[in-house]
Write an enzyme that holds these catalytic residues in place. Sequence first.
Site, PDB file in Angstrom:
ATOM      1  CB  CYS A  61      -6.423  -4.412   9.538  1.00  0.00           C
ATOM      2  SG  CYS A  61      -8.157  -4.165   8.534  1.00  0.00           S
ATOM      3  CB  CYS A  98      -6.975  -6.768   7.009  1.00  0.00           C
ATOM      4  SG  CYS A  98      -7.101  -4.850   6.699  1.00  0.00           S
TER       5      CYS A  98
END
Length: 104
Positions: free
Chosen positions: A29, A32
């Site tokens: 991600c 993230c």
Amino acid sequence: MVTELSQDNLQEVVAENKTVFVQFSASWCGNCRIMKPKFKKLSNEITDATFVIVDAEKFPESRKLAQVNNLPTFAAFKGGEFVNQVQTNKFESLKELVDEVAAN
């Protein structure tokens, strides 16, 4: 300071600490990874709370505690209970969640 969970034990962390903020993320991600240093910065500003990073792919039981279905998700727990969560890649939204829960 931020702790990265090495086992699927978020329930224990939430039960043992008064206020817990969690970043649910995954290695793939990108958002993230962008948010991680911002989350760590907040952990240095809010010293009376516990900050934890959970790999949502590796730890499904921890993920269930905040009903995570999108990444990154930031969740707040207080007194052992789930309070709120925000799915965002915007620092302002994360800061609002932290400020709201830390103030109460």
